[in-house]
Design an enzyme around this catalytic site. Sequence first.
Site, PDB file in Angstrom:
ATOM      1  N   TYR A   1     -10.857 -10.315 -10.972  1.00 22.29           N
ATOM      2  CA  TYR A   1     -10.682  -9.669  -9.949  1.00 22.29           C
ATOM      3  C   TYR A   1      -9.295  -8.991  -9.843  1.00 22.29           C
ATOM      4  O   TYR A   1      -8.971  -7.990  -9.522  1.00 22.29           O
ATOM      5  CB  TYR A   1     -10.764 -10.791  -8.715  1.00 22.29           C
ATOM      6  CG  TYR A   1     -10.131  -9.990  -7.356  1.00 22.29           C
ATOM      7  CD1 TYR A   1     -10.730  -9.026  -6.749  1.00 22.29           C
ATOM      8  CD2 TYR A   1      -8.793 -10.351  -6.916  1.00 22.29           C
ATOM      9  CE1 TYR A   1     -10.060  -8.349  -5.501  1.00 22.29           C
ATOM     10  CE2 TYR A   1      -8.054  -9.820  -5.864  1.00 22.29           C
ATOM     11  CZ  TYR A   1      -8.865  -8.943  -5.191  1.00 22.29           C
ATOM     12  OH  TYR A   1      -8.394  -8.279  -4.220  1.00 22.29           O
TER      13      TYR A   1
ATOM     14  N   ASP B   1     -13.910  -9.723  -4.973  1.00 22.66           N
ATOM     15  CA  ASP B   1     -13.543 -11.146  -4.278  1.00 22.66           C
ATOM     16  C   ASP B   1     -14.656 -11.453  -3.252  1.00 22.66           C
ATOM     17  O   ASP B   1     -15.546 -10.941  -3.475  1.00 22.66           O
ATOM     18  CB  ASP B   1     -12.044 -10.872  -3.910  1.00 22.66           C
ATOM     19  CG  ASP B   1     -12.123  -9.912  -2.369  1.00 22.66           C
ATOM     20  OD1 ASP B   1     -13.133  -9.331  -2.353  1.00 22.66           O
ATOM     21  OD2 ASP B   1     -10.857  -9.793  -2.004  1.00 22.66           O
TER      22      ASP B   1
ATOM     23  N   ARG C   1       0.903  -1.101  -0.023  1.00 20.47           N
ATOM     24  CA  ARG C   1       0.141  -0.021   0.077  1.00 20.47           C
ATOM     25  C   ARG C   1       1.102   1.287  -0.029  1.00 20.47           C
ATOM     26  O   ARG C   1       0.333   2.407  -0.104  1.00 20.47           O
ATOM     27  CB  ARG C   1      -0.912   0.018   1.354  1.00 20.47           C
ATOM     28  CG  ARG C   1      -2.093  -0.856   0.923  1.00 20.47           C
ATOM     29  CD  ARG C   1      -2.996  -0.886   2.157  1.00 20.47           C
ATOM     30  NE  ARG C   1      -4.239  -1.621   1.899  1.00 20.47           N
ATOM     31  CZ  ARG C   1      -5.269  -2.031   2.598  1.00 20.47           C
ATOM     32  NH1 ARG C   1      -4.934  -1.795   3.980  1.00 20.47           N
ATOM     33  NH2 ARG C   1      -6.316  -2.727   2.321  1.00 20.47           N
TER      34      ARG C   1
ATOM     35  N   GLU D   1      -1.495  -9.077  -4.778  1.00 20.61           N
ATOM     36  CA  GLU D   1      -2.792  -9.760  -4.976  1.00 20.61           C
ATOM     37  C   GLU D   1      -2.643 -11.271  -5.294  1.00 20.61           C
ATOM     38  O   GLU D   1      -3.472 -11.804  -4.990  1.00 20.61           O
ATOM     39  CB  GLU D   1      -3.417  -9.046  -6.090  1.00 20.61           C
ATOM     40  CG  GLU D   1      -3.968  -7.588  -5.825  1.00 20.61           C
ATOM     41  CD  GLU D   1      -5.062  -7.327  -4.760  1.00 20.61           C
ATOM     42  OE1 GLU D   1      -5.499  -8.472  -4.568  1.00 20.61           O
ATOM     43  OE2 GLU D   1      -5.033  -6.250  -4.355  1.00 20.61           O
TER      44      GLU D   1
END
Length: 347
Positions: free
Chosen positions: A118, A136, A23, A35
């Site tokens: 996703y 998700d 992040r 991810e």
Amino acid sequence: MNNDFATLLIDWFEENKREMPWRKTSDPYCIWVSEVMLQQTQVATVIPYYIRFMERFPTVTDLAEATLEDVHQYWQGLGYYRRGENLWKGAKVIQERWNGEFPRDPKRVSEIPGIGPYTLGAICSIAFHLPLPAVDGNVMRVMSRWYCISDDIGIAKNRKIFEAKVMDNMPDNPNAFNQGLMELGALICTPKNPKCEECPVKSLCKAYQTGTVSDYPVKEKKLKKVEEKYHVLIIEKDHKIGMIKRPEEGLLANLWGLPMIEEDVWKKKGFEALEYVQFDEVNHIFTHKKWIMTPIAIKWSKVLETYLKSVGIDIEEITYFYEEELKEIPIATAFKKVLKPVQIKLK
């Protein structure tokens, strides 16, 4: 568009989001790796693996130029090794087609191996601020409760229903919105015992307002996992342990493991006549099956080789390693579980 929902959610996210290394960057490669690692794996587990992986493969080019064996080495312990293999294959595609530069066009991103709807939405919304849904399990749970959606979240075609609902509420800040939905599902709108009183959007949640939160999401129960029983051989030869590299396709592809013999075959072929030490059963659970493994510590002998050949095990495929050398090869977690108690007791 329900601006109230998006505004409340984003404000909550900015105030409550967890600290995660991925992040702190908008690099699409870093977000892609994170991810993929987060698929079916907890955040706390992923963080140290992510840091180690990124130190070894800091760019797409570094990953593309690595060997698959090297990638597996840095993936050990995370499980679902196909994820790491797809990252490696995807990096090669990016290197060959786009000179190692991660594409910004969603259509091109979707052509990268292993990137589904996703992951596509997550990368494009977080790295490029593009208004795409990233749906998700967490997001489907949030939206099913918010709208009281009765469609089964386990049916693949129903994903479109939830993607449409996300897009109905998509604000000008898709990055924070998508991450906020995921974070809300992970921290507040949990599968069991959701913290509804702490939810920033409870005033807009239909399930909360009607007292039906526990009815959502709707998902049919999974079928019981198929159980398979094996005797797993820890063959000791000249102070080394015999390992077999698994095939390029199928379960635990390209990883190292131990020779395995189905329980029925073990009894039928008379292996019980050999001298060995048997240890307690070790279980390993996959998505669709469960391995029940009986570890067998046994000394190499010509007689053993004859038995192995009789059940179709190619003895030429067995490679023997000293114990310290085992740390240098990518061994599937299932077999690490088998080796651990045996090695300790045999010392």
